[in-house]
Enzyme design. Sequence first.
Site, PDB file in Angstrom:
ATOM      1  N   TRP A  53       0.650  -0.894   0.263  1.00  0.00           N
ATOM      2  CA  TRP A  53       0.454   0.312  -0.003  1.00  0.00           C
ATOM      3  C   TRP A  53       1.071   1.908   0.179  1.00  0.00           C
ATOM      4  CZ3 TRP A  53      -3.057   2.005   4.902  1.00  0.00           C
ATOM      5  CH2 TRP A  53      -3.711   3.474   5.201  1.00  0.00           C
ATOM      6  N   ARG A  54       1.924   1.382   0.945  1.00  0.00           N
ATOM      7  CA  ARG A  54       2.738   2.351   0.871  1.00  0.00           C
ATOM      8  C   ARG A  54       3.665   2.845   0.192  1.00  0.00           C
ATOM      9  NH1 ARG A  54       1.356   4.065   5.254  1.00  0.00           N
ATOM     10  NH2 ARG A  54       0.052   3.368   6.441  1.00  0.00           N
TER      11      ARG A  54
ATOM     12  N   ASP B 276       1.022  -8.590  -0.433  1.00  0.00           N
ATOM     13  CA  ASP B 276      -0.515  -7.569  -0.883  1.00  0.00           C
ATOM     14  C   ASP B 276      -0.719  -6.701  -1.714  1.00  0.00           C
ATOM     15  OD1 ASP B 276      -3.223  -8.587   0.553  1.00  0.00           O
ATOM     16  OD2 ASP B 276      -2.474  -6.562   0.799  1.00  0.00           O
TER      17      ASP B 276
ATOM     18  N   TYR C 149      -3.936   0.933  -5.079  1.00  0.00           N
ATOM     19  CA  TYR C 149      -2.871   0.838  -4.588  1.00  0.00           C
ATOM     20  C   TYR C 149      -1.222   1.455  -5.285  1.00  0.00           C
ATOM     21  CZ  TYR C 149      -4.090  -1.968  -0.551  1.00  0.00           C
ATOM     22  OH  TYR C 149      -4.212  -2.526   0.469  1.00  0.00           O
TER      23      TYR C 149
ATOM     24  N   HIS D 245     -12.680  -5.945  -2.860  1.00  0.00           N
ATOM     25  CA  HIS D 245     -11.926  -4.840  -1.676  1.00  0.00           C
ATOM     26  C   HIS D 245     -12.583  -4.326  -0.594  1.00  0.00           C
ATOM     27  CE1 HIS D 245      -8.191  -1.781  -2.016  1.00  0.00           C
ATOM     28  NE2 HIS D 245      -8.255  -2.450  -0.408  1.00  0.00           N
ATOM     29  N   ARG D 246     -14.054  -3.582  -1.309  1.00  0.00           N
ATOM     30  CA  ARG D 246     -14.882  -3.409   0.009  1.00  0.00           C
ATOM     31  C   ARG D 246     -16.011  -3.337  -1.003  1.00  0.00           C
ATOM     32  NH1 ARG D 246     -13.363  -0.264   3.910  1.00  0.00           N
ATOM     33  NH2 ARG D 246     -11.133   0.404   4.615  1.00  0.00           N
TER      34      ARG D 246
ATOM     35  N   ASN E  48     -13.136  -6.054   3.965  1.00  0.00           N
ATOM     36  CA  ASN E  48     -13.944  -4.948   4.587  1.00  0.00           C
ATOM     37  C   ASN E  48     -15.165  -5.252   4.907  1.00  0.00           C
ATOM     38  OD1 ASN E  48     -11.555  -3.439   5.712  1.00  0.00           O
ATOM     39  ND2 ASN E  48     -11.349  -2.519   3.167  1.00  0.00           N
TER      40      ASN E  48
ATOM     41  N   SER F 144      -3.301  -3.026   8.436  1.00  0.00           N
ATOM     42  CA  SER F 144      -2.537  -1.677   9.808  1.00  0.00           C
ATOM     43  C   SER F 144      -2.820  -3.022  10.829  1.00  0.00           C
ATOM     44  CB  SER F 144      -4.148  -0.620   9.381  1.00  0.00           C
ATOM     45  OG  SER F 144      -3.464  -0.076   8.281  1.00  0.00           O
TER      46      SER F 144
ATOM     47  N   LEU G  84      -0.050  -2.779  12.632  1.00  0.00           N
ATOM     48  CA  LEU G  84       0.385  -1.769  13.453  1.00  0.00           C
ATOM     49  C   LEU G  84      -0.675  -0.215  14.169  1.00  0.00           C
ATOM     50  CD1 LEU G  84       4.080  -1.620  12.740  1.00  0.00           C
ATOM     51  CD2 LEU G  84       2.407  -3.399  14.784  1.00  0.00           C
TER      52      LEU G  84
HETATM   53  N1  LIG Z   1      -7.779  -4.085   2.427  1.00  0.00           N
HETATM   54  C1  LIG Z   1      -7.664  -2.828   2.815  1.00  0.00           C
HETATM   55  O1  LIG Z   1      -8.386  -2.179   2.783  1.00  0.00           O
HETATM   56  C2  LIG Z   1      -6.387  -2.449   3.668  1.00  0.00           C
HETATM   57  C3  LIG Z   1      -6.349  -1.421   4.239  1.00  0.00           C
HETATM   58  C4  LIG Z   1      -5.884  -1.013   4.339  1.00  0.00           C
HETATM   59  C5  LIG Z   1      -4.216  -1.410   4.431  1.00  0.00           C
HETATM   60  N2  LIG Z   1      -3.899  -2.775   3.642  1.00  0.00           N
HETATM   61  C6  LIG Z   1      -3.188  -3.798   3.487  1.00  0.00           C
HETATM   62  O2  LIG Z   1      -1.866  -4.429   4.837  1.00  0.00           O
HETATM   63  C7  LIG Z   1      -0.800  -3.449   4.910  1.00  0.00           C
HETATM   64  C8  LIG Z   1      -0.580  -3.210   5.474  1.00  0.00           C
HETATM   65  O3  LIG Z   1      -1.163  -1.834   6.295  1.00  0.00           O
HETATM   66  P1  LIG Z   1       0.011  -0.794   7.299  1.00  0.00           P
HETATM   67  O4  LIG Z   1       0.856   0.035   6.092  1.00  0.00           O
HETATM   68  O5  LIG Z   1      -1.044   0.444   7.110  1.00  0.00           O
HETATM   69  O6  LIG Z   1       0.816  -1.514   8.005  1.00  0.00           O
HETATM   70  P2  LIG Z   1       1.052  -0.971   9.329  1.00  0.00           P
HETATM   71  O7  LIG Z   1       1.693  -2.183   9.872  1.00  0.00           O
HETATM   72  O8  LIG Z   1      -0.059  -0.613  11.081  1.00  0.00           O
HETATM   73  O9  LIG Z   1       1.388   0.869   9.689  1.00  0.00           O
HETATM   74  C9  LIG Z   1       2.883   1.004   8.471  1.00  0.00           C
HETATM   75  C10 LIG Z   1       3.053   2.282   9.291  1.00  0.00           C
HETATM   76  O10 LIG Z   1       3.301   3.020  10.410  1.00  0.00           O
HETATM   77  C11 LIG Z   1       4.529   3.367  10.440  1.00  0.00           C
HETATM   78  N3  LIG Z   1       5.130   2.430  11.070  1.00  0.00           N
HETATM   79  C12 LIG Z   1       5.216   1.525  12.615  1.00  0.00           C
HETATM   80  N4  LIG Z   1       5.863   1.202  13.486  1.00  0.00           N
HETATM   81  C13 LIG Z   1       6.599   2.773  13.379  1.00  0.00           C
HETATM   82  C14 LIG Z   1       7.106   3.485  14.340  1.00  0.00           C
HETATM   83  N5  LIG Z   1       7.926   2.938  15.728  1.00  0.00           N
HETATM   84  N6  LIG Z   1       7.484   4.856  14.258  1.00  0.00           N
HETATM   85  C15 LIG Z   1       7.148   5.371  12.967  1.00  0.00           C
HETATM   86  N7  LIG Z   1       6.028   4.875  12.222  1.00  0.00           N
HETATM   87  C16 LIG Z   1       6.150   3.739  12.133  1.00  0.00           C
HETATM   88  C17 LIG Z   1       5.051   2.977   9.283  1.00  0.00           C
HETATM   89  O11 LIG Z   1       5.989   3.383   8.571  1.00  0.00           O
HETATM   90  P3  LIG Z   1       7.733   2.889   8.028  1.00  0.00           P
HETATM   91  O12 LIG Z   1       7.308   2.317   6.809  1.00  0.00           O
HETATM   92  O13 LIG Z   1       8.771   4.524   8.505  1.00  0.00           O
HETATM   93  O14 LIG Z   1       7.948   1.979   9.271  1.00  0.00           O
HETATM   94  C18 LIG Z   1       4.220   2.935   8.137  1.00  0.00           C
HETATM   95  O15 LIG Z   1       3.550   4.170   7.717  1.00  0.00           O
HETATM   96  C19 LIG Z   1      -0.737  -2.422   3.413  1.00  0.00           C
HETATM   97  O16 LIG Z   1       0.396  -2.321   2.526  1.00  0.00           O
HETATM   98  C20 LIG Z   1      -2.043  -3.104   1.972  1.00  0.00           C
HETATM   99  O17 LIG Z   1      -1.156  -4.640   1.668  1.00  0.00           O
HETATM  100  C21 LIG Z   1      -4.992  -2.761   3.431  1.00  0.00           C
END
Ligand SMILES: NC(=O)c1ccc[n+]([C@@H]2O[C@H](COP(=O)([O-])OP(=O)(O)OC[C@H]3O[C@@H](n4cnc5c(N)ncnc54)[C@H](OP(=O)(O)O)[C@@H]3O)[C@@H](O)[C@H]2O)c1
Length: 289
Positions: free
Chosen positions: A17-18, A43, A48, A118-119, A149, A200, A202
Amino acid sequence: MLALSERGKKRLAYGFWRFTADQVDQAIAMIELMRAKGIDHLDTADVYGGASGFGGAEKLLGAVRAKAPKLLDGAMIATKAGVEFGTPYNSSPAYLKAACEASLQRLGMQRVDLFYIHRPDLLAHPAEVAGVLDDLVREGKIAAVGVSNYTVAEVAALKRFLKAPLVAHQIEFSAGHIEPLFDGTLDQAMAEDIAVAAWSPLARGALAENGTTALMAVRAALAKLAAAHDVSSNAIAIAFLLAHPAAVTPILGTTNPARAIECIDALKVELSRRDWYDIVEAARGERMP
Ligand SMILES: NC(=O)c1ccc[n+]([C@@H]2O[C@H](COP(=O)([O-])OP(=O)(O)OC[C@H]3O[C@@H](n4cnc5c(N)ncnc54)[C@H](OP(=O)(O)O)[C@@H]3O)[C@@H](O)[C@H]2O)c1
């Protein structure tokens, strides 16, 4: 390959996603890291790509495949369709068929390993959605079907018509978002043998020690357990998801290799029931009844 719901097995996935379409070297480095740690589940989604626009993250994986052809051998690539910018959702048969074709093109694949809606599109009858998903399976365009979702009722309605197994439900689930523990989503997944992919995990960074003022109690609980288990708070946040009896695969989203390694440490953590309920109680803001 898609034994995603096998109980008692700890699994992680990595999400795109990022990423933007041009981050090929960064993506290769992260995939190399993941695969070296035994993480084969990647994923993405057609939407994205951030600033690189719709399709950007899929183009990125296509470019990774072109630059490092062996790197994706044996990986399981999941993508999603059904979010249409501006509509906002479209699960009509014509849209989903065209979206799947476009995803295959961008990914450089003949068949996608796991294809999610997706949704939910509230204007699509579940029989219609099931029909197009079954067609895509029959045509060999997708190996397996998932949703993301969906509510419990939406999953049940789709399953009523779907001939292919519904193998995965991708949901928001983290120590900062514990609703799936109580709204029937995880119970349905266990009852119906549907694997759960947790997005997400974290809470988009909000669980980190330096996170915002929200979720302070959860962060404190994670930090205390992190000290006790000699790992990071992020590892405990991921271990919290892995400890649930449903087959939960947290999808890591960090783009920082050191942070990814911290998260992967979760595979070594065994939380006690007390540890786990400490996190739930912190997230609820009160003791369990
Ligand atoms: N199906 C859906 O609707 C849906 C929606 C959203 C996401 N997703 C999937 O889920 C995956 C993961 O989602 P997510 O990226 O939101 O996961 P996440 O692990 O909850 O969040 C990652 C983000 O948190 C930041 N982060 C984590 N620990 C940190 C810390 N200690 N200090 C500062 N920043 C921190 C990371 O920054 P850094 O990169 O700098 O570490 C990154 O920007 C996506 O890539 C996608 O594949 C699916």
